[in-house]
Design an enzyme around this catalytic site. Structure first.
Site, PDB file in Angstrom:
ATOM      1  N   SER A   1       5.265  21.426   5.517  1.00  0.00           N
ATOM      2  CA  SER A   1       3.889  21.767   5.874  1.00  0.00           C
ATOM      3  C   SER A   1       3.777  23.223   6.302  1.00  0.00           C
ATOM      4  CB  SER A   1       3.473  20.851   7.028  1.00  0.00           C
ATOM      5  OG  SER A   1       2.172  21.121   7.430  1.00  0.00           O
TER       6      SER A   1
ATOM      7  N   CYS B   1       0.255  14.082  17.164  1.00  0.00           N
ATOM      8  CA  CYS B   1      -0.573  13.064  16.515  1.00  0.00           C
ATOM      9  C   CYS B   1      -0.764  11.872  17.430  1.00  0.00           C
ATOM     10  CB  CYS B   1       0.078  12.612  15.220  1.00  0.00           C
ATOM     11  SG  CYS B   1       0.618  13.976  14.219  1.00  0.00           S
TER      12      CYS B   1
HETATM   13  N1  PLP Z   1       6.299  15.235   9.525  1.00  0.00           N
HETATM   14  C1  PLP Z   1       6.646  15.810  10.696  1.00  0.00           C
HETATM   15  C2  PLP Z   1       8.075  15.739  11.134  1.00  0.00           C
HETATM   16  C3  PLP Z   1       5.679  16.454  11.475  1.00  0.00           C
HETATM   17  O1  PLP Z   1       6.031  17.026  12.615  1.00  0.00           O
HETATM   18  C4  PLP Z   1       4.338  16.478  11.018  1.00  0.00           C
HETATM   19  C5  PLP Z   1       3.277  17.070  11.853  1.00  0.00           C
HETATM   20  O2  PLP Z   1       3.036  16.662  12.978  1.00  0.00           O
HETATM   21  C6  PLP Z   1       4.028  15.871   9.788  1.00  0.00           C
HETATM   22  C7  PLP Z   1       5.040  15.262   9.074  1.00  0.00           C
HETATM   23  C8  PLP Z   1       2.624  15.891   9.250  1.00  0.00           C
HETATM   24  O3  PLP Z   1       2.309  17.193   8.830  1.00  0.00           O
HETATM   25  P1  PLP Z   1       0.844  17.608   8.381  1.00  0.00           P
HETATM   26  O4  PLP Z   1       0.112  17.972   9.634  1.00  0.00           O
HETATM   27  O5  PLP Z   1       1.021  18.769   7.463  1.00  0.00           O
HETATM   28  O6  PLP Z   1       0.236  16.451   7.679  1.00  0.00           O
END
Ligand code: PLP
Length: 388
Positions: A197, A322
């Site tokens: 990301s 999140c």
């Molecule tokens: N995977 C991990 C390990 C993350 O830290 C995050 C973000 O919090 C994500 C996936 C999701 O990323 P995005 O915000 O780009 O959807």
């Protein structure tokens, strides 16, 4: 404000911001390659693809641009699960990000399969013998993250990939928290599918990627095929300015990786050293290899939400960003054997390239004062309840 929440998101690098601004003039649809304006937008996207490919040790054809890691995980995991009807099941590590857990659950629901969870030990490291038991020839994909967003613990990706491949399953690894903070060569060598990301590495929000060989891409059921963009796996008009910024951010992050890793390791260890003065503090995941920027500390007797509330000018997290809106204990810390109370006393401190030594000194002072205040109030409350 002292910002120690870089695992949640990062500020956009000034060089990236100015490139995004410049690229925003290329407003044509990158798929409209019949005219020059469309070609210019497409060139920007292709240049970004090249840059990200180099950063993750792959070729441009292996980069499927998306709007973020969550979307990329859904395309990769659900796509793999629906891509082979003889293999409806999925195995994931217990501490995976919710984006991976929910993609696995959706894939299982759609394909009539099940999600099998591989446990971790007290330090957050995957139990490889349990993984070995769970993977059989009904499993399409095994997901083990390269670095955990809450603890920074790095997964045993090579061994996990060997187990997945020995049963004919694809190996998926989330490199969102590793890219720009650690070497991705190893995971890139072993994973069939990776996601990352932009906004975690000083790029703009709304850009991410699924990384897979052409052969693996062909094995995926296209859940978001749409107009056929991104090799038929992610339909929808490409966000050329954001992707342009993502490409540069990935290039910059990997170019200065050794310096970043050295600097952040020193700062993170100074932070830990300073916090130890509080007594009864411990690192969640302290016995495992961790990425250079993350410190997840449990301060016994100090509820993390109360500590955060009493230092509003220090940005930290009590779990993953999140989850912060939902007051449930972190599934990562529970999986590591922490009790609900212990998980509730844990704070994630994640530093980034703008962090300075003076930020570290100030945050040690503010955090320690806040934790002592909370411990004191908790003690007063307990005495009051005992007397009542
Ligand atoms: N995977 C991990 C390990 C993350 O830290 C995050 C973000 O919090 C994500 C996936 C999701 O990323 P995005 O915000 O780009 O959807």
């Amino acid at each position: 404000m002292i910002y120690l929440d870089y695992n949640a998101s990062t500020p956009v690098d000034a060089r990236v911001a100015s490139l995004v601004q410049e690229a925003s003039h290329a407003y044509a649809n990158p798929s409209s390659t019949q005219h020059r304006a469309g070609q210019q937008a497409a060139e920007l996207v292709e240049h970004a693809r090249q840059r990200l490919a180099t950063a993750v040790h792959r070729t441009p054809r292996e980069i499927v641009f998306t709007a973020g890691a969550s979307e990329a995980a859904a395309i990769g995991i659900i796509g793999a699960m629906l891509g082979d009807s003889r293999r409806p099941n999925v195995v994931i590590g217990a501490t995976e990000h919710k984006a991976i857990i929910q993609a696995a659950e959706a894939g299982a629901r759609l394909g009539g399969g099940e999600v099998r969870i591989a446990s971790v030990d007290h330090s957050g490291l995957l139990d490889l013998s349990r993984l070995n038991e769970l993977v059989d020839d009904s499993v399409s994909v095994v997901a083990v993250m390269a670095a955990n967003n809450e603890t920074g613990v790095m997964g045993p990706v090579e061994q996990a990939s060997v187990i997945a491949h020995s049963r004919g399953a694809l190996f998926f690894s989330d490199i969102t928290q590793l890219l720009g903070k650690g070497d991705t060569t190893d995971v890139s060598t072993h994973a069939d599918l990776m996601v990352c990301s932009s906004h975690k590495l000083y790029g703009p929000k709304g850009a991410g990627a699924l990384i897979a060989s052409r052969h693996t891409q062909k094995a995926l059921f296209p859940i978001l095929g749409g107009g056929g963009q991104e090799f038929g796996l992610r339909g929808g008009t490409s966000n050329a300015p954001a992707l342009t910024g993502f490409g540069l951010a990935a290039e910059l992050a990997t170019q200065c990786l050794p310096e970043t890793m050295n600097r952040l390791t020193v700062l993170r260890d100074q932070l830990w050293h300073g916090l130890q003065e509080l007594g009864s503090v411990e690192i969640n995941g302290g016995d495992a290899p961790r990425v250079c920027n993350t410190l997840n500390v449990r301060i016994a007797g100090a509820d993390a939400e109360a500590v955060m509330a009493s230092m509003p000018d220090v940005a930290v997290s009590s779990g993953s960003a999140c989850q912060s809106a939902v007051p449930t204990p972190s599934h990562v810390l529970l999986a590591m054997g922490r009790s609900t109370t212990e998980a509730g006393e844990s704070l994630r401190l994640s530093i980034g390239t703008p962090t300075t030594e003076s930020d570290i000194r100030a945050s040690i002072a503010k955090l320690s004062a806040a934790a002592l205040r909370v411990r004191e109030l908790t003690g007063d409350l307990e005495r009051f309840l005992d007397d009542a």
